[in-house]
Enzyme design. Structure first.
Site, short mmCIF file in Angstrom:
data_model
loop_
_atom_site.label_atom_id
_atom_site.label_comp_id
_atom_site.label_asym_id
_atom_site.label_seq_id
_atom_site.Cartn_x
_atom_site.Cartn_y
_atom_site.Cartn_z
N GLY A 61 41.87 41.23 46.21
CA GLY A 61 41.04 40.11 45.75
C GLY A 61 40.05 39.66 46.82
N THR A 64 35.99 37.89 46.34
CA THR A 64 35.57 36.52 45.97
C THR A 64 36.42 35.49 46.71
N GLY A 65 35.97 34.25 46.66
CA GLY A 65 36.77 33.08 47.05
C GLY A 65 37.43 33.19 48.42
N LEU A 66 38.72 32.88 48.45
CA LEU A 66 39.45 32.84 49.72
C LEU A 66 39.59 34.23 50.33
N TYR A 194 52.83 24.65 44.82
CA TYR A 194 53.80 24.45 43.72
C TYR A 194 54.73 25.65 43.54
N PRO A 235 48.38 27.51 50.15
CA PRO A 235 47.22 26.63 50.25
C PRO A 235 47.29 25.47 49.26
N ILE A 238 41.35 24.30 47.43
CA ILE A 238 40.16 24.73 48.17
C ILE A 238 39.16 25.20 47.11
C1 LIG Z 1 41.68 22.80 40.93
C2 LIG Z 1 43.05 23.16 41.41
C3 LIG Z 1 43.09 23.75 42.75
C4 LIG Z 1 44.49 24.09 43.17
C5 LIG Z 1 44.79 25.51 42.85
C6 LIG Z 1 46.19 25.86 43.03
C7 LIG Z 1 46.64 27.10 42.78
C8 LIG Z 1 45.80 28.16 42.40
C9 LIG Z 1 46.30 29.37 42.08
C10 LIG Z 1 45.46 30.46 41.62
O1 LIG Z 1 45.97 31.53 41.38
S1 LIG Z 1 43.77 30.24 41.49
C11 LIG Z 1 43.09 31.85 41.16
C12 LIG Z 1 42.44 31.86 39.86
N1 LIG Z 1 41.68 33.08 39.73
C13 LIG Z 1 41.79 33.87 38.67
O2 LIG Z 1 42.51 33.62 37.73
C14 LIG Z 1 40.95 35.11 38.71
C15 LIG Z 1 41.39 36.21 37.78
N2 LIG Z 1 41.59 35.72 36.42
C16 LIG Z 1 41.28 36.46 35.29
O3 LIG Z 1 40.78 37.56 35.36
C17 LIG Z 1 41.61 35.86 33.94
O4 LIG Z 1 41.51 34.46 33.99
C18 LIG Z 1 43.04 36.25 33.47
C19 LIG Z 1 43.28 35.63 32.06
C20 LIG Z 1 44.12 35.75 34.43
C21 LIG Z 1 43.19 37.78 33.36
O5 LIG Z 1 42.13 38.35 32.68
P1 LIG Z 1 42.39 39.54 31.59
O6 LIG Z 1 43.30 40.54 32.13
O7 LIG Z 1 41.04 39.97 31.12
O8 LIG Z 1 43.20 38.77 30.48
P2 LIG Z 1 42.79 38.38 28.97
O9 LIG Z 1 41.57 37.57 28.94
O10 LIG Z 1 42.85 39.63 28.15
O11 LIG Z 1 44.03 37.42 28.60
C22 LIG Z 1 45.37 37.90 28.67
C23 LIG Z 1 46.25 36.97 27.81
O12 LIG Z 1 46.17 35.65 28.33
C24 LIG Z 1 45.68 34.75 27.34
N3 LIG Z 1 44.85 33.71 27.95
C25 LIG Z 1 43.77 33.93 28.71
N4 LIG Z 1 43.24 32.74 29.07
C26 LIG Z 1 43.99 31.78 28.50
C27 LIG Z 1 43.94 30.35 28.51
N5 LIG Z 1 43.01 29.68 29.19
N6 LIG Z 1 44.87 29.68 27.82
C28 LIG Z 1 45.85 30.34 27.14
N7 LIG Z 1 45.96 31.70 27.11
C29 LIG Z 1 45.03 32.41 27.77
C30 LIG Z 1 44.87 35.64 26.40
O13 LIG Z 1 44.70 35.03 25.15
C31 LIG Z 1 45.70 36.91 26.39
O14 LIG Z 1 46.83 36.72 25.56
P3 LIG Z 1 46.84 37.32 24.07
O15 LIG Z 1 48.18 36.99 23.53
O16 LIG Z 1 45.73 36.62 23.33
O17 LIG Z 1 46.59 38.80 24.17
N1 NDP Z 2 41.47 28.02 45.62
C1 NDP Z 2 42.57 27.28 45.65
O1 NDP Z 2 42.52 26.05 45.60
C2 NDP Z 2 43.91 27.93 45.75
C3 NDP Z 2 44.08 29.28 45.71
N2 NDP Z 2 45.33 29.82 45.85
C4 NDP Z 2 45.51 31.27 45.91
O2 NDP Z 2 44.50 31.83 46.72
C5 NDP Z 2 44.25 33.15 46.30
C6 NDP Z 2 42.76 33.35 46.08
O3 NDP Z 2 42.33 32.50 45.03
P1 NDP Z 2 40.80 32.05 44.90
O4 NDP Z 2 40.00 32.70 45.94
O5 NDP Z 2 40.78 30.60 44.78
O6 NDP Z 2 40.42 32.64 43.46
P2 NDP Z 2 39.58 33.92 43.02
O7 NDP Z 2 39.62 33.93 41.53
O8 NDP Z 2 38.26 33.93 43.69
O9 NDP Z 2 40.42 35.14 43.60
C7 NDP Z 2 41.31 35.91 42.86
C8 NDP Z 2 41.01 37.37 43.15
O10 NDP Z 2 42.03 38.15 42.55
C9 NDP Z 2 41.43 39.33 42.03
N3 NDP Z 2 42.24 39.82 40.92
C10 NDP Z 2 42.57 39.18 39.78
N4 NDP Z 2 43.28 39.99 38.98
C11 NDP Z 2 43.42 41.17 39.64
C12 NDP Z 2 44.05 42.39 39.34
N5 NDP Z 2 44.69 42.57 38.19
N6 NDP Z 2 43.99 43.39 40.24
C13 NDP Z 2 43.35 43.22 41.43
N7 NDP Z 2 42.73 42.09 41.77
C14 NDP Z 2 42.76 41.06 40.89
C15 NDP Z 2 40.05 38.88 41.55
O11 NDP Z 2 39.12 39.97 41.57
P3 NDP Z 2 38.71 40.83 40.27
O12 NDP Z 2 38.34 39.87 39.22
O13 NDP Z 2 37.60 41.70 40.78
O14 NDP Z 2 39.92 41.64 39.92
C16 NDP Z 2 39.67 37.82 42.59
O15 NDP Z 2 38.91 38.39 43.61
C17 NDP Z 2 45.11 33.39 45.07
O16 NDP Z 2 46.32 34.00 45.44
C18 NDP Z 2 45.40 32.00 44.59
O17 NDP Z 2 46.60 31.93 43.86
C19 NDP Z 2 46.44 29.06 46.01
C20 NDP Z 2 46.33 27.71 46.03
C21 NDP Z 2 45.05 27.03 45.95
#
Ligand SMILES: CCCCC/C=C\C=C\C(=O)SCCNC(=O)CCNC(=O)[C@H](O)C(C)(C)COP(=O)(O)OP(=O)(O)OC[C@H]1O[C@@H](n2cnc3c(N)ncnc32)[C@H](O)[C@@H]1OP(=O)(O)O
Ligand code: NDP
Length: 330
Positions: A61, A64-66, A194, A235, A238
């Site tokens: 990952g 992007t991002g972190l 969490y 984290p 962020i």
């Molecule tokens: C502001 C707060 C800050 C504090 C943050 C704290 C913690 C943070 C932790 C993190 O991890 S942040 C990182 C976030 N970054 C990402 O999520 C980047 C990657 N994400 C993605 O690519 C997509 O969002 C996804 C859905 C995770 C994966 O994409 P993809 O493989 O293309 O999946 P699909 O779109 O096919 O969906 C699969 C499945 O999930 C259902 N779904 C998707 N979105 C939602 C939603 N918003 N609500 C409910 N369900 C959802 C979708 O419908 C599919 O299920 P089906 O049954 O319909 O097939």
């Molecule tokens: N930002 C925040 O406030 C916080 C973030 N975190 C953690 O920090 C980390 C980075 O998050 P952040 O930078 O904010 O979010 P981003 O969405 O920018 O980063 C997530 C990355 O994961 C990659 N990724 C997602 N799905 C897959 C996959 N199936 N295979 C390979 N790569 C994948 C994405 O790239 P691509 O789409 O190209 O696959 C993307 O670059 C995560 O672990 C998140 O849980 C934790 C707490 C707080």
């Protein structure tokens, strides 16, 4: 003067009333956000230049991002980096931008970490490009807020596959090959605060991140004998597009988060990049099995039962204290 009438001796109802009263809010000067001035983020790389010379780092990952920020810092400190995720165009753009700034090569390798075969092929590619890495940062993740009763089985599977299985596939594939080659390495997993407490509305992420922490703590104990260190950074919030667009889509949540963070602000990507670089560096060679919370104090702020009393004014404290002192016996 304080206009609040004490209708109840329940401090919680007092506190909630205070939080919703805009005329009085801020009269203490404590929650104005100005406390962030005490804690300015430093953006430059913390470790001595060259700390990662001749070292290879894989950041999942990292496009992007972190992950991108960690890649930029490691590259600036001399590492040759490999970034891996699904979107090759995003990875290539990031790789070129960072490489052109630091002068050190950044390689882009496409990989969906949910697929163990793709992970194995990705590691083949890495071996051919740079050799096995010295630093592995499992940062890739997926997440979105959703009431649990609305989750489909595939939604659950998607998040837990990326976060828990993806981290396990990358870690096990690299671990086995490193062991075969008798090469040591630093593994770092990025989880979240969490992972420890659990959290509603992000249940697949909370469950999977807790699993990642168990995986890393377990391997820290088991694989030290092969020269491998395993650590975890949790984290707090962020700002990144990936996280905020899926967890705070309207932006309404951000102010509440900042208000409860004792350092009065969000973290920055450069700050976590410095911490990740330190943990992954030889300066931290005695660190293994560590779980480092990096959240400006948010976790303890959420946890303490009486922390809402921050919004009680000095005048209100006089009244509260008088009430308490008046009580005699039980
Ligand atoms: C502001 C707060 C800050 C504090 C943050 C704290 C913690 C943070 C932790 C993190 O991890 S942040 C990182 C976030 N970054 C990402 O999520 C980047 C990657 N994400 C993605 O690519 C997509 O969002 C996804 C859905 C995770 C994966 O994409 P993809 O493989 O293309 O999946 P699909 O779109 O096919 O969906 C699969 C499945 O999930 C259902 N779904 C998707 N979105 C939602 C939603 N918003 N609500 C409910 N369900 C959802 C979708 O419908 C599919 O299920 P089906 O049954 O319909 O097939
Ligand atoms: N930002 C925040 O406030 C916080 C973030 N975190 C953690 O920090 C980390 C980075 O998050 P952040 O930078 O904010 O979010 P981003 O969405 O920018 O980063 C997530 C990355 O994961 C990659 N990724 C997602 N799905 C897959 C996959 N199936 N295979 C390979 N790569 C994948 C994405 O790239 P691509 O789409 O190209 O696959 C993307 O670059 C995560 O672990 C998140 O849980 C934790 C707490 C707080």
């Amino acid at each position: 003067t304080c206009q609040v009438h004490f209708e109840s001796s329940n401090w919680k109802s007092l506190s909630i009333k205070r939080l919703t009263d805009s005329r009085l809010h801020g009269s203490t000067g404590l929650r104005s956000g100005s406390q962030a001035n005490f804690f300015p983020p430093l953006e430059d790389a913390m470790l001595p230049s060259g700390s990662f010379n001749n070292r290879m780092a894989l950041i999942t990952g990292g496009g992007t991002g972190l992950g991108r920020a960690m890649t930029a810092t490691l590259s600036q400190l001399g590492a040759q980096c490999i970034i891996a995720s699904r979107k090759l165009d995003v990875l290539q753009r990031t790789a070129e931008e960072i490489s052109s700034q630091t002068g050190n090569k950044v390689h882009a390798v496409q990989c969906d970490v949910r697929d163990p075969q793709a992970v194995s092929q990705c590691v083949d590619q890495i071996e051919a490009l740079t050799g096995l890495p010295d630093v592995i940062i499992n940062n890739a993740a997926g997440n979105f807020v959703c009431p649990s009763e609305r989750l489909s089985p595939n939604a659950w599977k998607t998040i837990t596959d990326i976060v828990l299985n993806g981290t396990a596939f990358v870690t096990l594939e690299l671990g086995k090959r490193l062991i075969q080659n008798q090469k040591g390495a630093s593994f770092l997993a990025i989880t979240t605060i969490y992972a420890e407490s659990g959290s509603g509305f992000v249940v697949p992420s909370a469950s999977a991140k807790a699993g990642v922490e168990a995986l890393y703590k377990s391997l820290a104990a088991e694989w030290g004998r092969y020269g491998h260190r395993f650590n975890i950074i949790q984290p707090g919030p962020i700002r990144t597009k990936g996280a905020f667009s899926r967890l705070d889509p309207t932006g309404a949540f951000e102010k509440a988060m900042i208000d409860r963070i004792p350092t009065g602000r969000l973290g920055t990507p450069a700050e976590i990049a410095n911490l990740a670089a330190y943990v992954s560096s030889n300066y931290a060679s005695w660190m293994s099995g560590a779980v480092i919370r990096f959240d400006g104090g948010e976790y303890v702020s959420l946890a303490g039962e009486f922390n809402e009393l921050r919004s009680v004014t000095p005048d209100q404290w006089k009244l509260l204290e008088a009430m308490i002192r008046k009580t005699k016996g039980s």
